[in-house]
Write an enzyme that holds these catalytic residues in place. Structure first.
Site, PDB file in Angstrom:
ATOM      1  CG  HIS A  16      -2.112  -0.988   0.899  1.00 46.38           C
ATOM      2  ND1 HIS A  16      -2.090  -2.270   1.343  1.00 46.38           N
ATOM      3  CD2 HIS A  16      -3.220  -0.848   0.152  1.00 46.38           C
ATOM      4  CE1 HIS A  16      -3.171  -2.892   0.902  1.00 46.38           C
ATOM      5  NE2 HIS A  16      -3.873  -2.056   0.176  1.00 46.38           N
ATOM      6  CD  GLU A  62      -9.233  -7.982  -2.153  1.00 45.88           C
ATOM      7  OE1 GLU A  62      -8.309  -7.282  -2.589  1.00 45.88           O
ATOM      8  OE2 GLU A  62      -9.972  -7.597  -1.234  1.00 45.88           O
ATOM      9  CG  ASP A 115      -4.882  -8.240  -1.322  1.00 46.57           C
ATOM     10  OD1 ASP A 115      -3.781  -8.422  -0.780  1.00 46.57           O
ATOM     11  OD2 ASP A 115      -5.667  -7.344  -0.977  1.00 46.57           O
ATOM     12  CB  CYS A 128     -10.213  -1.715  -8.444  1.00 47.53           C
ATOM     13  SG  CYS A 128     -10.381  -2.964  -7.168  1.00 47.53           S
TER      14      CYS A 128
HETATM   15  C1  PEP Z   1      -6.218  -5.202  -4.559  1.00 47.42           C
HETATM   16  O1  PEP Z   1      -5.925  -6.037  -3.710  1.00 47.42           O
HETATM   17  O2  PEP Z   1      -5.932  -5.327  -5.771  1.00 47.42           O
HETATM   18  C2  PEP Z   1      -6.926  -3.972  -4.178  1.00 47.42           C
HETATM   19  C3  PEP Z   1      -7.371  -3.135  -5.077  1.00 47.42           C
HETATM   20  O3  PEP Z   1      -7.053  -3.716  -2.852  1.00 47.42           O
HETATM   21  P1  PEP Z   1      -5.833  -3.219  -1.945  1.00 47.42           P
HETATM   22  O4  PEP Z   1      -4.681  -2.909  -2.835  1.00 47.42           O
HETATM   23  O5  PEP Z   1      -6.289  -2.036  -1.188  1.00 47.42           O
HETATM   24  O6  PEP Z   1      -5.585  -4.408  -1.063  1.00 47.42           O
HETATM   25 MG    MG Z   2      -6.881  -5.892  -1.787  1.00 46.29          MG
END
Ligand code: PEP
Ligand code: MG
Length: 574
Positions: free
Chosen positions: A194, A435, A459, A506
């Protein structure tokens, strides 16, 4: 002496600037320059803050209850002594005068210099006193930040400092948004941690997983950060500097050219409309999404409202935040993901002692275990649905039982709003994130109960390949093009088509222009990414003919060897 360090480029572009070693205090402290006529007032403000803390310590000393341990008195005395030392009470004034900066910044700089001195002391007892120095400095900082100055600000010129940290947490990165660093580099971290995602959202060149940067780079060293190649050059000579100035100018020029696409429709050569949505972390990011002309918000990571604080945001506070985003997007769709904390996004109240937090009580699992937190959030989301086009997204679903439990809690939240006669949009769509490999393999079952699906590829890759996305030691194994990952994406897209349920991506894959044509050829028409990437992806969309890409992509999906997949990807992108 010139030397280079190699890591992972997590955010493209080039920066040239001076090193600034990370300290938390510096991130907490605002930084601005003063006009000469405001310097004396700023010094007086600093003096007042020191006096306030002094008075506070004296007050504490007077009110120590009889029978309290003697260590307590000694502790307060040590703090009073540290505060009176000229290194803390006088030196920052000199910095304000000489550097023309605000008091908080001067204090933060001075504290770091002092702590660095303590760290080199051999005597264990004396070295440990650095914690006391930080505590006293934090008190003064708090007092200053409670009483901000009135001096009109001159902003610090952009592109001068490059932040060097051993590691940065996502919470640090949120604070980082306030500062105008030119780039940042860290020793630890993976490309889709993140922290890296936030770095990309700031559109700053950044390199992670450098291992020894914090130890090898000195404060004020000249640096070049090459976010494309994942290289940092320390103390570059004139020839290298000239070369990188050229590359940097070219890069800036390309960015400028992309701006021209802002109002172009996001349509392929064969006339298929592609939705390019924005991922955001805070309501204030809406302006950037609007600025890039995003079709909507495809992922609002609501958990950022929960970071950097000791308490939970109330329903009212959350409602205001969600409403602000919905209204800010003026009728465009806004997908808000329910709380996804745990793993690398830890919150202070959670006390996560899990041995492996990425596989622990994270995201929807935590929300089911703490139904009151979830219901409060869902009520806020539904209340905000009255003011815009909100969709609710559930993170990290793995089992249908979990989904049923989450839907039951959502039902309870809706019921409580109805009883209280609070208006909300009854048709608010509810979607689920795919995910976890289990969710992709059982996507059909999830799709039956949900209105839409969203592929969280960050994920999905982590859990499919068993690679911790934050661990730099395995970062080289993190592979979006692994056939297993591509199969799971393909499977989910096919389920969506068969069942008539929209599917978006996403995760970071959606914002990588090198993967746009591959995803288009797989049938994806809904992308969500950092606002900063929308135009680069649009550029790819506009030069693509899905009908022509589809057979090429089919061929790639049948390939297995990494080199062959790379080769086919290059052909697709040619
Ligand atoms: C992902 O896991 O691709 C996602 C969009 O969520 P995050 O990156 O916040 O875990
Ligand atoms: Mg995620």
């Amino acid at each position: 002496m010139t030397f280079s360090l190699h890591g992972i480029g997590v955010s493209g572009g080039y920066a040239i600037g001076r090193a600034q070693l990370y300290s938390h205090a510096r991130l907490e402290a605002p930084h601005y320059l003063l006009r000469p006529e405001h310097i004396e007032a700023e010094i007086a403000r600093f003096t007042e803050a020191v006096e306030n803390v002094h008075a506070e310590l004296l007050g504490l000393q007077k009110h120590i209850p009889g029978g309290a341990p003697t260590e307590l008195t000694a502790f307060i005395e040590v703090h009073a002594l540290i505060l009176s030392d000229s290194m803390l009470s006088q030196a920052p004034k000199k910095r304000i005068r000489e550097e023309g900066c605000n008091a908080e910044w001067a204090l933060a700089q001075q504290t770091e210099a002092l702590i660095a001195q303590f760290e080199s002391i051999e005597d264990d007892y004396l070295r440990e006193r650095r914690h006391d120095v930080r505590q006293v400095a934090d008190k003064v900082l708090k007092s200053l930040m409670g009483h901000p100055g009135n001096a009109p600000l001159k902003t610090v010129s952009e592109g001068e400092s490059i932040l060097i940290a051993h590691d940065l947490s996502p919470s640090d990165m949120v604070l980082f948004k306030r500062h105008k660093f030119a780039a940042f580099i860290t020793d630890l971290g993976g490309a889709t941690s993140h922290t890296a995602i936030l770095a990309r959202s700031l559109n700053l060149p950044s390199v992670m997983a450098l291992h020894n940067a914090r130890a090898l780079i000195q404060e004020d060293d000249w640096l070049i950060v090459d976010g494309v190649a994942g290289v940092v050059i320390v103390d570059p000579d004139q020839a290298i500097l000239d070369e990188y100035r050229l590359r940097r100018n070219q890069w800036l020029l390309e960015q400028k050219k992309l701006r021209r696409l802002k109002s172009s429709p996001s349509t392929t050569l064969d006339g298929i409309q592609i939705a390019l949505n924005a991922n955001i972390d805070l309501p204030s990011d809406v302006s950037q999404a609007r600025n890039e002309n995003a079709a909507g918000i495809g992922l609002f990571r609501s958990e950022f409202l929960f970071l950097n604080r000791d308490d939970l945001p109330s329903e009212e506070e959350q409602f205001e935040a969600y409403r602000a985003v919905a209204e800010g997007m003026a009728g465009r769709p806004v997908v808000i993901r329910t709380l996804d904390v745990g793993a690398d996004k830890s919150v202070r109240w959670m006390n996560d002692t899990s041995v492996n937090p990425a596989l622990g009580l994270r995201a929807i699992r935590l929300c089911i275990a703490e139904p009151q937190i979830f219901i409060t959030q869902v009520r806020a989301l539904y209340r905000a649905s009255h003011y815009g086009q909100i969709k609710i997204l559930l993170p990290m679903l793995a089992s249908l039982t979990e989904l049923d439990q989450a839907l039951a809690l959502i039902g309870a939240a809706r019921g409580s709003l109805r009883v209280a006669d609070i208006p909300f949009d009854q048709e608010t769509p509810i979607g689920g994130m795919i995910e976890v490999p289990a969710a992709a393999l059982a996507a059909e079952w999830f799709a039956r109960k949900l209105d839409f699906l969203s592929l969280g590829t960050n994920d999905l890759i982590q859990y499919t390949l068993a690679i911790d996305r934050t661990d730099d030691a395995v970062a080289h194994l993190y592979d979006p093009l692994h056939p297993a990952v591509l199969s799971l994406i393909d499977l989910t897209l096919k389920v969506g088509q068969k069942m008539g349920k929209p599917v978006s991506v996403c995760g970071e894959m959606a914002g990588d222009p090198r993967l746009t044509r591959l995803l288009l050829g797989m049938g994806l028409t809904d992308f969500s990414m950092h606002p900063a990437h929308v135009l680069a992806v649009k550029q790819q969309v506009m030069r693509s003919h899905i009908g022509e890409l589809a057979p090429q992509v089919k061929k790639l999906l049948r390939a297995g060897r990494p080199e062959r997949i790379q080769e086919l990807l290059e052909q697709i992108n040619a």
